[in-house]
Design an enzyme around this catalytic site. Structure first.
Site, PDB file in Angstrom:
ATOM      1  N   ARG A   1       0.844  -1.202   0.000  1.00 48.63           N
ATOM      2  CA  ARG A   1       0.000   0.000   0.000  1.00 48.63           C
ATOM      3  C   ARG A   1       0.873   1.242   0.000  1.00 48.63           C
ATOM      4  NH1 ARG A   1       0.218   3.998   2.849  1.00 48.63           N
ATOM      5  NH2 ARG A   1       0.214   2.767   4.737  1.00 48.63           N
TER       6      ARG A   1
ATOM      7  N   PHE B   1       9.258  10.964  -3.127  1.00 48.99           N
ATOM      8  CA  PHE B   1       8.805  12.248  -2.595  1.00 48.99           C
ATOM      9  C   PHE B   1       9.748  12.617  -1.462  1.00 48.99           C
ATOM     10  CE2 PHE B   1       5.942  14.861   0.052  1.00 48.99           C
ATOM     11  CZ  PHE B   1       5.302  15.654  -0.889  1.00 48.99           C
TER      12      PHE B   1
ATOM     13  N   ILE C   1      12.887   8.148   2.751  1.00 55.07           N
ATOM     14  CA  ILE C   1      12.236   8.454   1.485  1.00 55.07           C
ATOM     15  C   ILE C   1      11.922   7.148   0.756  1.00 55.07           C
ATOM     16  CG2 ILE C   1      12.363   9.778  -0.640  1.00 55.07           C
ATOM     17  CD1 ILE C   1      12.442  11.390   2.061  1.00 55.07           C
TER      18      ILE C   1
ATOM     19  N   ARG D   1      -2.206  10.447   3.610  1.00 55.51           N
ATOM     20  CA  ARG D   1      -2.841  10.156   4.901  1.00 55.51           C
ATOM     21  C   ARG D   1      -4.234   9.590   4.711  1.00 55.51           C
ATOM     22  NH1 ARG D   1      -0.781  16.016   6.951  1.00 55.51           N
ATOM     23  NH2 ARG D   1       1.236  15.362   7.789  1.00 55.51           N
TER      24      ARG D   1
ATOM     25  N   GLU E   1       3.783  10.073   7.810  1.00 59.17           N
ATOM     26  CA  GLU E   1       2.640  10.916   7.438  1.00 59.17           C
ATOM     27  C   GLU E   1       1.968  11.543   8.665  1.00 59.17           C
ATOM     28  OE1 GLU E   1       3.157  11.118   4.589  1.00 59.17           O
ATOM     29  OE2 GLU E   1       3.101   9.304   3.401  1.00 59.17           O
TER      30      GLU E   1
END
Length: 396
Positions: free
Chosen positions: A102, A141, A175, A255, A375
């Site tokens: 995920r 990201f 990362i 999130r 997150e």
């Protein structure tokens, strides 16, 4: 019973009381079933081995991309333009197999691709998004830094203008996918505040090294990045990303996916516990026939069902354009915390066997501790909600 048989028995028992499918429309259910097939047929058979060997099996990426799951919530550029609720259901099914997968879909789609889709130029979108949707190019990201992921406003990575170019110097940590990425979305301080840049990872001065020694997310990749005088043209700057609004809007996309995904991990733990409770006999009857075990199972069901209902509610709000960002903090804080509690209760139902790799519970529990941290930690989301309630910021 084998673990697969226990899962099947637990799934049947759980579905007799509560099922996610009944909350979804036909299109959302179709996306869910696509992801479930990938999770059960492609990821599940190899995930225990990969977790044990700390191996990210990137050869599975084409199968995930072929189902349209990469950047599926983005419209155009080869992306499906699916609803937020459909994307959430996909996240739930993938994390039911493993949080790492995920996370892969989240980093690629909710973070890297979303940054380009939200803030990139037309040329940048056309260059990167179609290839990222097919999995030809992987993105990362690069926001979090070694000295504090919870305070991105204090980032030390800097981008300095030099003629028609930018020179970026600094470091990033934790990362996802950086060592296999073809493009990095790098956030850096400039004279005009925080800006975003697209950095091809082949650019001289860019280096990414996987973090070793992880006891969670072992079947996925998180890296340290060093940017040593990385020079890129101004055409690689995300023109519409100014200040922290840019990265924060992408983080909220990620999130949101976690709100759903955590319930996928919780569901698997609950299914295994249910199957074991029906299969294991102690003192002459299945352990599921004892009051204390039934109380544990009932509490697990209660929090799982509440978490899924919350996720669906937030998905409906997001699709309607009425979702308040504070509610994303409610979802992330509650659902990850309760998923960890469900995993712990499932482990107790399994007894000593629960700490072995024969069952997926400890793997999910370890992964969820990582999900709890990234997150936005529990503490940060508590402070977000505290600020919303009182109007007073208490972060410092």
């Amino acid at each position: 019973m084998t673990t697969d048989t226990l899962l099947a028995a637990g799934r049947t028992a759980l579905d007799s009381v509560f099922t996610v499918e009944s909350l979804l429309d036909d299109t959302e259910r179709e996306w869910q079933q696509r992801a479930r097939r990938i999770a059960q047929d492609v990821i599940a058979p190899v995930i225990e081995e990969d977790f044990e060997n700390r191996h990210f099996r990137d050869e599975l990426i084409p199968a995930i991309a072929a189902e349209g799951l990469l950047g599926m919530h983005i419209s155009g550029y080869g992306c499906a333009g699916a609803s937020a609720t459909s994307y959430g259901a996909v996240c739930l099914e993938l994390e039911a197999a493993d949080s790492g997968w995920r996370t892969f879909v989240s980093v690629q789609g909710s973070l890297a691709m979303s940054a380009i889709a939200k803030f990139g130029s037309g040329e940048q979108k056309n260059e990167w998004l179609p290839r990222m949707a097919t999995g030809e190019v992987i993105g990362c990201f690069a926001l979090t830094e070694p000295d504090g992921g919870s305070d991105p406003a204090a980032m030390k990575t800097r981008a300095v203008r030099d003629g028609d170019d930018w020179v970026i110097t600094g470091s990033k940590r934790w990362i996802g996918l950086a060592s296999i990425a073809g493009v990095a979305v790098v956030w850096a301080q400039t004279e005009d505040g925080v800006r975003g840049f697209l950095v091809p990872t082949s650019t001289p001065g860019f280096a990414a090294a996987p973090i070793t020694g992880k006891l969670a997310m072992r079947a996925s990749i998180q890296c340290d990045i060093v940017l040593d005088g990385v020079r890129i043209p101004d055409s690689n700057r995300l023109p519409d990303a100014r200040g922290l609004r840019g990265p924060f809007s992408c983080l909220n996309e990620a999130r949101y996916g976690i709100v759903w995904g955590a319930m996928g991990a919780a569901r698997t733990c609950l299914e295994v516990a249910l199957g074991r409770a029906l299969d294991r006999t102690v003192f002459g009857k299945p352990i599921g026939g004892y009051q204390l075990t039934q109380a544990k199972l009932a509490d697990m069901l209660l929090e799982y069902e509440k978490g899924v209902l919350l996720a669906v509610h937030l998905g409906r709000q997001k699709d309607a354009g009425t979702l308040d960002v504070n509610q994303i903090s409610v979802g992330k804080l509650n659902n990850v915390r309760e998923a960890i509690a469900i995993a712990g209760a499932a482990r107790s139902v399994l007894g000593g066997d629960g700490v072995t790799s024969e069952f997926p519970v400890m793997r999910h529990m370890a992964n969820l501790e990582a999900v709890r941290t990234y997150e936005g930690t529990d503490e940060i989301h508590s402070l977000v909600l505290g600020r919303a309630l009182t109007g007073l910021a208490a972060f410092g």
